[in-house]
Write a protein that holds these residues in place. Structure first.
Motif, PDB file in Angstrom:
ATOM      1  N   VAL A 112      -6.648  27.776 -13.684  1.00  0.00           N
ATOM      2  CA  VAL A 112      -5.597  26.765 -13.558  1.00  0.00           C
ATOM      3  C   VAL A 112      -6.285  25.430 -13.315  1.00  0.00           C
ATOM      4  CG1 VAL A 112      -3.673  25.916 -12.145  1.00  0.00           C
ATOM      5  CG2 VAL A 112      -3.875  28.366 -12.644  1.00  0.00           C
ATOM      6  N   VAL A 113      -5.825  24.393 -13.994  1.00  0.00           N
ATOM      7  CA  VAL A 113      -6.351  23.048 -13.775  1.00  0.00           C
ATOM      8  C   VAL A 113      -5.224  22.141 -13.304  1.00  0.00           C
ATOM      9  CG1 VAL A 113      -7.370  21.006 -14.848  1.00  0.00           C
ATOM     10  CG2 VAL A 113      -8.217  23.279 -15.452  1.00  0.00           C
ATOM     11  N   LEU A 114      -5.444  21.476 -12.185  1.00  0.00           N
ATOM     12  CA  LEU A 114      -4.497  20.516 -11.634  1.00  0.00           C
ATOM     13  C   LEU A 114      -5.117  19.124 -11.711  1.00  0.00           C
ATOM     14  CD1 LEU A 114      -3.571  22.376  -8.297  1.00  0.00           C
ATOM     15  CD2 LEU A 114      -2.593  22.733 -10.586  1.00  0.00           C
ATOM     16  N   ALA A 115      -4.300  18.123 -12.027  1.00  0.00           N
ATOM     17  CA  ALA A 115      -4.815  16.756 -12.118  1.00  0.00           C
ATOM     18  C   ALA A 115      -3.884  15.796 -11.392  1.00  0.00           C
ATOM     19  CB  ALA A 115      -4.970  16.342 -13.579  1.00  0.00           C
ATOM     20  N   ALA A 116      -4.468  14.716 -10.903  1.00  0.00           N
ATOM     21  CA  ALA A 116      -3.701  13.677 -10.217  1.00  0.00           C
ATOM     22  C   ALA A 116      -4.507  12.379 -10.272  1.00  0.00           C
ATOM     23  CB  ALA A 116      -3.428  14.070  -8.763  1.00  0.00           C
ATOM     24  N   ALA A 158      -5.771  11.899  -1.838  1.00  0.00           N
ATOM     25  CA  ALA A 158      -6.689  11.969  -0.701  1.00  0.00           C
ATOM     26  C   ALA A 158      -7.595  13.189  -0.829  1.00  0.00           C
ATOM     27  CB  ALA A 158      -5.892  12.043   0.609  1.00  0.00           C
ATOM     28  N   PRO A 159      -8.773  13.155  -0.216  1.00  0.00           N
ATOM     29  CA  PRO A 159      -9.670  14.327  -0.271  1.00  0.00           C
ATOM     30  C   PRO A 159      -8.950  15.597   0.168  1.00  0.00           C
ATOM     31  CG  PRO A 159     -10.809  12.453   0.685  1.00  0.00           C
ATOM     32  CD  PRO A 159      -9.376  12.024   0.530  1.00  0.00           C
ATOM     33  N   GLY A 160      -9.049  16.623  -0.651  1.00  0.00           N
ATOM     34  CA  GLY A 160      -8.400  17.895  -0.338  1.00  0.00           C
ATOM     35  C   GLY A 160      -6.949  17.984  -0.751  1.00  0.00           C
ATOM     36  N   GLY A 161      -6.383  16.889  -1.270  1.00  0.00           N
ATOM     37  CA  GLY A 161      -4.967  16.890  -1.621  1.00  0.00           C
ATOM     38  C   GLY A 161      -4.604  17.944  -2.657  1.00  0.00           C
ATOM     39  N   LEU A 162      -5.371  18.030  -3.725  1.00  0.00           N
ATOM     40  CA  LEU A 162      -5.120  19.044  -4.747  1.00  0.00           C
ATOM     41  C   LEU A 162      -5.564  20.431  -4.273  1.00  0.00           C
ATOM     42  CD1 LEU A 162      -6.214  17.143  -7.992  1.00  0.00           C
ATOM     43  CD2 LEU A 162      -3.877  17.755  -7.323  1.00  0.00           C
ATOM     44  N   GLU A 163      -6.706  20.477  -3.603  1.00  0.00           N
ATOM     45  CA  GLU A 163      -7.240  21.765  -3.146  1.00  0.00           C
ATOM     46  C   GLU A 163      -6.286  22.465  -2.186  1.00  0.00           C
ATOM     47  OE1 GLU A 163     -10.853  19.380  -4.372  1.00  0.00           O
ATOM     48  OE2 GLU A 163      -8.909  18.998  -3.421  1.00  0.00           O
ATOM     49  N   ASP A 164      -5.561  21.697  -1.375  1.00  0.00           N
ATOM     50  CA  ASP A 164      -4.650  22.299  -0.402  1.00  0.00           C
ATOM     51  C   ASP A 164      -3.522  23.083  -1.065  1.00  0.00           C
ATOM     52  OD1 ASP A 164      -6.132  21.264   1.647  1.00  0.00           O
ATOM     53  OD2 ASP A 164      -4.783  19.578   2.074  1.00  0.00           O
TER      54      ASP A 164
END
Length: 276
Positions: free
Chosen positions: A151-155, A188-194
């Protein structure tokens, strides 16, 4: 003076298209996305496909694929492609490109058109910055991913790295007390990873990609930005004329001597794996 002239041009186009009715406005926005705005994210699409070596062995599902340019690029690499898109006007344009794109209802098993087959790569390139419930979107992406797939998420990247940040702020300021989301909420750092853990996904890398927004003129820039959907709340609350005027003013620092507009931006993506 330029701002006043371009406002007039935009308003004249709105009247020619039959006023401000939502259906015609939706068709106009969809075409502006496909003809002006969509290409701005090509560096992001290509970077992800290069990293994951997308090719004939890849089955790609674009979640919130809009008019489907990312799917076209994957198909050109030999991948099997399909998409889900909730806006009928964008689906129509994708179908015109001979892409298999279904309607997307509410995320989850009750989504109606949501396909039951899983894919080796599910991309969420454009949907998250404006999503009311990002976690539900990511959970749906995970559900549609094969075991061992990605899965790839982008922002958007950090606002200080994005010259479009001041322009996007028009959407927030002119939306009043509506539910318009901050497009940088996940930057912000970790925003997508969370979002990954709640969907049962395992982090497998990340990257940043330069995606400059370049337009032939101010009118094209306004139309392209409005087509992103991030300004809908502002238009509904403050009206098309005021939002257009403030967009033109915000874009003025990025005007070049030849009349073109260019803004340097960075987008961020994360790659996640569906555990075996």
């Amino acid at each position: 003076m330029a701002s006043a002239q371009m406002t007039g041009t935009t308003e004249q186009r709105t009247r020619a298209q039959g006023g401000t009715g939502a259906p015609k406005r939706g068709r106009s926005r969809a075409r502006d996305w496909a003809e002006i705005q969509e290409r701005m994210l090509v560096p992001l699409y290509e970077a992800v496909y290069d990293r994951l070596e997308v090719g004939p062995a890849t089955s790609v599902l674009g979640l919130g694929c809009r008019s489907g340019l990312a799917l076209l690029l994957a198909s050109a690499r030999g991948a099997q492609v399909a998409g889900l898109e909730s806006e009928a006007e964008l689906r129509e344009l994708a179908h015109g490109r001979r892409l298999r794109v279904a309607g997307a209802g509410r995320p989850g098993p009750a989504g109606g058109d949501v396909p039951r087959t899983a894919h080796s790569l599910v991309t969420v390139f454009e949907q998250l910055p404006g999503a009311a419930e990002p976690q539900r979107v990511v959970t749906e992406a995970a559900r549609l991913t094969l075991t061992g797939g990605h899965v790839v998420l982008a922002a958007w990247g950090p606002p200080e790295r994005c010259e479009s940040a001041a322009v996007l702020d028009v959407a927030r300021r002119r939306a009043g007390r509506t539910t318009a989301r901050d497009p940088f909420a996940l930057s912000a750092p970790g925003g997508l990873e969370d979002l990954l853990g709640g969907a049962g996904l395992r982090p497998a890398g990340s990257g940043r990609v330069s995606c400059p927004f370049a337009y032939a003129d101010l009118d094209s820039a306004v139309r392209g930005l409005l087509s992103t959907g991030l300004y809908e709340g502002a238009v509904e609350y403050s009206g098309q004329t005021l939002v257009t005027k403030e967009l033109e003013e915000a874009l003025h620092p990025y005007l070049r001597p030849d009349g073109s507009v260019r803004m340097a931006n960075v987008f961020r993506y994360v790659v996640a794996e569906q555990p075996r």
